[in-house]
Design a protein around this motif. Structure first.
Motif, PDB file in Angstrom:
ATOM      1  N   ASP A  33       0.823  -1.201   0.000  1.00  0.00           N
ATOM      2  CA  ASP A  33       0.000   0.000   0.000  1.00  0.00           C
ATOM      3  C   ASP A  33       0.862   1.257   0.000  1.00  0.00           C
ATOM      4  O   ASP A  33       1.948   1.277   0.570  1.00  0.00           O
ATOM      5  CB  ASP A  33      -0.885   0.043   1.247  1.00  0.00           C
ATOM      6  CG  ASP A  33      -1.830  -1.136   1.320  1.00  0.00           C
ATOM      7  OD1 ASP A  33      -2.288  -1.580   0.259  1.00  0.00           O
ATOM      8  OD2 ASP A  33      -2.117  -1.606   2.436  1.00  0.00           O
ATOM      9  N   LEU A  35       0.053   5.665   0.334  1.00  0.00           N
ATOM     10  CA  LEU A  35      -0.916   6.747   0.481  1.00  0.00           C
ATOM     11  C   LEU A  35      -0.361   8.016  -0.141  1.00  0.00           C
ATOM     12  O   LEU A  35       0.808   8.342   0.041  1.00  0.00           O
ATOM     13  CB  LEU A  35      -1.211   6.994   1.964  1.00  0.00           C
ATOM     14  CG  LEU A  35      -1.751   5.801   2.757  1.00  0.00           C
ATOM     15  CD1 LEU A  35      -1.939   6.196   4.215  1.00  0.00           C
ATOM     16  CD2 LEU A  35      -3.044   5.300   2.165  1.00  0.00           C
ATOM     17  N   TYR A  48      -7.080  13.582   9.494  1.00  0.00           N
ATOM     18  CA  TYR A  48      -7.223  12.966   8.177  1.00  0.00           C
ATOM     19  C   TYR A  48      -7.380  14.044   7.112  1.00  0.00           C
ATOM     20  O   TYR A  48      -7.849  15.143   7.382  1.00  0.00           O
ATOM     21  CB  TYR A  48      -8.435  12.027   8.142  1.00  0.00           C
ATOM     22  CG  TYR A  48      -8.181  10.704   8.807  1.00  0.00           C
ATOM     23  CD1 TYR A  48      -7.867   9.585   8.059  1.00  0.00           C
ATOM     24  CD2 TYR A  48      -8.226  10.586  10.181  1.00  0.00           C
ATOM     25  CE1 TYR A  48      -7.620   8.366   8.661  1.00  0.00           C
ATOM     26  CE2 TYR A  48      -7.974   9.371  10.797  1.00  0.00           C
ATOM     27  CZ  TYR A  48      -7.676   8.269  10.036  1.00  0.00           C
ATOM     28  OH  TYR A  48      -7.415   7.069  10.635  1.00  0.00           O
ATOM     29  N   ALA A  53      -5.362   6.068  -1.833  1.00  0.00           N
ATOM     30  CA  ALA A  53      -4.703   4.860  -1.330  1.00  0.00           C
ATOM     31  C   ALA A  53      -4.555   3.934  -2.531  1.00  0.00           C
ATOM     32  O   ALA A  53      -5.532   3.630  -3.210  1.00  0.00           O
ATOM     33  CB  ALA A  53      -5.540   4.212  -0.240  1.00  0.00           C
ATOM     34  N   ILE A  74      -7.307   9.883   4.359  1.00  0.00           N
ATOM     35  CA  ILE A  74      -6.033   9.267   4.723  1.00  0.00           C
ATOM     36  C   ILE A  74      -5.337  10.073   5.824  1.00  0.00           C
ATOM     37  O   ILE A  74      -5.564  11.275   5.971  1.00  0.00           O
ATOM     38  CB  ILE A  74      -5.086   9.139   3.515  1.00  0.00           C
ATOM     39  CG1 ILE A  74      -4.706  10.507   2.959  1.00  0.00           C
ATOM     40  CG2 ILE A  74      -5.700   8.269   2.437  1.00  0.00           C
ATOM     41  CD1 ILE A  74      -3.557  10.470   1.987  1.00  0.00           C
ATOM     42  N   ASN A  75      -4.516   9.379   6.595  1.00  0.00           N
ATOM     43  CA  ASN A  75      -3.656  10.008   7.588  1.00  0.00           C
ATOM     44  C   ASN A  75      -2.249   9.476   7.336  1.00  0.00           C
ATOM     45  O   ASN A  75      -1.952   8.326   7.647  1.00  0.00           O
ATOM     46  CB  ASN A  75      -4.132   9.680   8.997  1.00  0.00           C
ATOM     47  CG  ASN A  75      -3.364  10.439  10.050  1.00  0.00           C
ATOM     48  OD1 ASN A  75      -2.171  10.691   9.918  1.00  0.00           O
ATOM     49  ND2 ASN A  75      -4.057  10.804  11.119  1.00  0.00           N
ATOM     50  N   GLU A  78      -0.091   8.316  10.526  1.00  0.00           N
ATOM     51  CA  GLU A  78      -0.462   7.021  11.102  1.00  0.00           C
ATOM     52  C   GLU A  78      -0.532   5.915  10.044  1.00  0.00           C
ATOM     53  O   GLU A  78      -0.808   4.768  10.368  1.00  0.00           O
ATOM     54  CB  GLU A  78      -1.806   7.129  11.816  1.00  0.00           C
ATOM     55  CG  GLU A  78      -1.786   8.061  12.998  1.00  0.00           C
ATOM     56  CD  GLU A  78      -3.143   8.204  13.645  1.00  0.00           C
ATOM     57  OE1 GLU A  78      -4.097   7.498  13.239  1.00  0.00           O
ATOM     58  OE2 GLU A  78      -3.256   9.035  14.562  1.00  0.00           O
ATOM     59  N   PHE A  79      -0.319   6.273   8.799  1.00  0.00           N
ATOM     60  CA  PHE A  79      -0.446   5.369   7.652  1.00  0.00           C
ATOM     61  C   PHE A  79      -1.760   4.583   7.731  1.00  0.00           C
ATOM     62  O   PHE A  79      -1.799   3.358   7.803  1.00  0.00           O
ATOM     63  CB  PHE A  79       0.742   4.407   7.535  1.00  0.00           C
ATOM     64  CG  PHE A  79       0.866   3.832   6.156  1.00  0.00           C
ATOM     65  CD1 PHE A  79       1.411   4.576   5.133  1.00  0.00           C
ATOM     66  CD2 PHE A  79       0.410   2.560   5.867  1.00  0.00           C
ATOM     67  CE1 PHE A  79       1.515   4.069   3.849  1.00  0.00           C
ATOM     68  CE2 PHE A  79       0.503   2.039   4.591  1.00  0.00           C
ATOM     69  CZ  PHE A  79       1.061   2.793   3.586  1.00  0.00           C
ATOM     70  N   SER A  80      -2.837   5.349   7.743  1.00  0.00           N
ATOM     71  CA  SER A  80      -4.158   4.730   7.799  1.00  0.00           C
ATOM     72  C   SER A  80      -5.090   5.419   6.807  1.00  0.00           C
ATOM     73  O   SER A  80      -4.875   6.567   6.430  1.00  0.00           O
ATOM     74  CB  SER A  80      -4.738   4.803   9.216  1.00  0.00           C
ATOM     75  OG  SER A  80      -4.902   6.151   9.607  1.00  0.00           O
ATOM     76  N   ALA A  81      -6.099   4.690   6.404  1.00  0.00           N
ATOM     77  CA  ALA A  81      -7.070   5.208   5.444  1.00  0.00           C
ATOM     78  C   ALA A  81      -8.460   4.771   5.854  1.00  0.00           C
ATOM     79  O   ALA A  81      -8.637   3.701   6.435  1.00  0.00           O
ATOM     80  CB  ALA A  81      -6.758   4.698   4.041  1.00  0.00           C
ATOM     81  N   GLY A  82      -9.442   5.610   5.573  1.00  0.00           N
ATOM     82  CA  GLY A  82     -10.828   5.296   5.877  1.00  0.00           C
ATOM     83  C   GLY A  82     -11.715   5.652   4.704  1.00  0.00           C
ATOM     84  O   GLY A  82     -11.390   6.527   3.895  1.00  0.00           O
ATOM     85  N   GLU A  83     -12.819   4.974   4.618  1.00  0.00           N
ATOM     86  CA  GLU A  83     -13.763   5.188   3.516  1.00  0.00           C
ATOM     87  C   GLU A  83     -14.452   6.543   3.644  1.00  0.00           C
ATOM     88  O   GLU A  83     -14.644   7.056   4.746  1.00  0.00           O
ATOM     89  CB  GLU A  83     -14.831   4.090   3.522  1.00  0.00           C
ATOM     90  CG  GLU A  83     -14.303   2.715   3.189  1.00  0.00           C
ATOM     91  CD  GLU A  83     -13.879   2.575   1.745  1.00  0.00           C
ATOM     92  OE1 GLU A  83     -14.466   3.236   0.865  1.00  0.00           O
ATOM     93  OE2 GLU A  83     -12.937   1.811   1.504  1.00  0.00           O
TER      94      GLU A  83
END
Length: 128
Positions: A33, A35, A48, A53, A74-75, A78-83
């Motif tokens: 992955d 981002l 975010y 992504a 995306i953040n 924190e290397f995170s993603a949300g819908e």
């Protein structure tokens, strides 16, 4: 010429910002992955922002191929993603395309530089 090529490769390895490591050994290819932020996109809640992504394959930190890109919240830290909800996503997809993602120069043009290095190496080798 051989010394130049080795020095150049050493320099590329040193300055490559995103080498992967497996048990402490540098990996010269990366998959998984990635981002991408979008410059000028609105900030969302809890750190975010709007971004893409993607799945990727890279060499020496340069993307060779990215696929399966999706607009998400995306953040990077924190290397995170949300819908995103479907209405917001549709509105933002019309405004921000995949070409709007922020990429560093090596990530964007590194594949072309590696290809030129390979072609140049083959040309030099064939002259000898």
């Amino acid at each position: 010429m051989k010394r130049f090529i080795w020095r150049f490769l050493f320099l590329v390895v040193i300055v490559t910002p995103s080498l992967s490591y497996a048990k402490g050994v540098p990996m010269f290819f990366q998959t998984g992955d990635e981002l991408f932020e979008i410059e000028g996109a609105p900030k969302l809640d809890n750190g975010y922002s709007l971004g893409y992504a993607c799945q990727r394959f890279g060499l020496f930190g340069a993307d060779i191929w990215t696929w399966d890109c999706d607009l998400m919240a995306i953040n990077i830290d924190e290397f995170s993603a949300g819908e995103l909800d479907s209405e917001t996503k549709a509105k933002m997809e019309a405004q921000y395309t995949l070409s709007d993602r922020v990429r560093n120069p090596w990530n964007h043009y590194g594949a072309a530089a590696l290809a030129l290095l390979l072609v140049g190496g083959i040309a030099v080798k064939s002259k000898n």
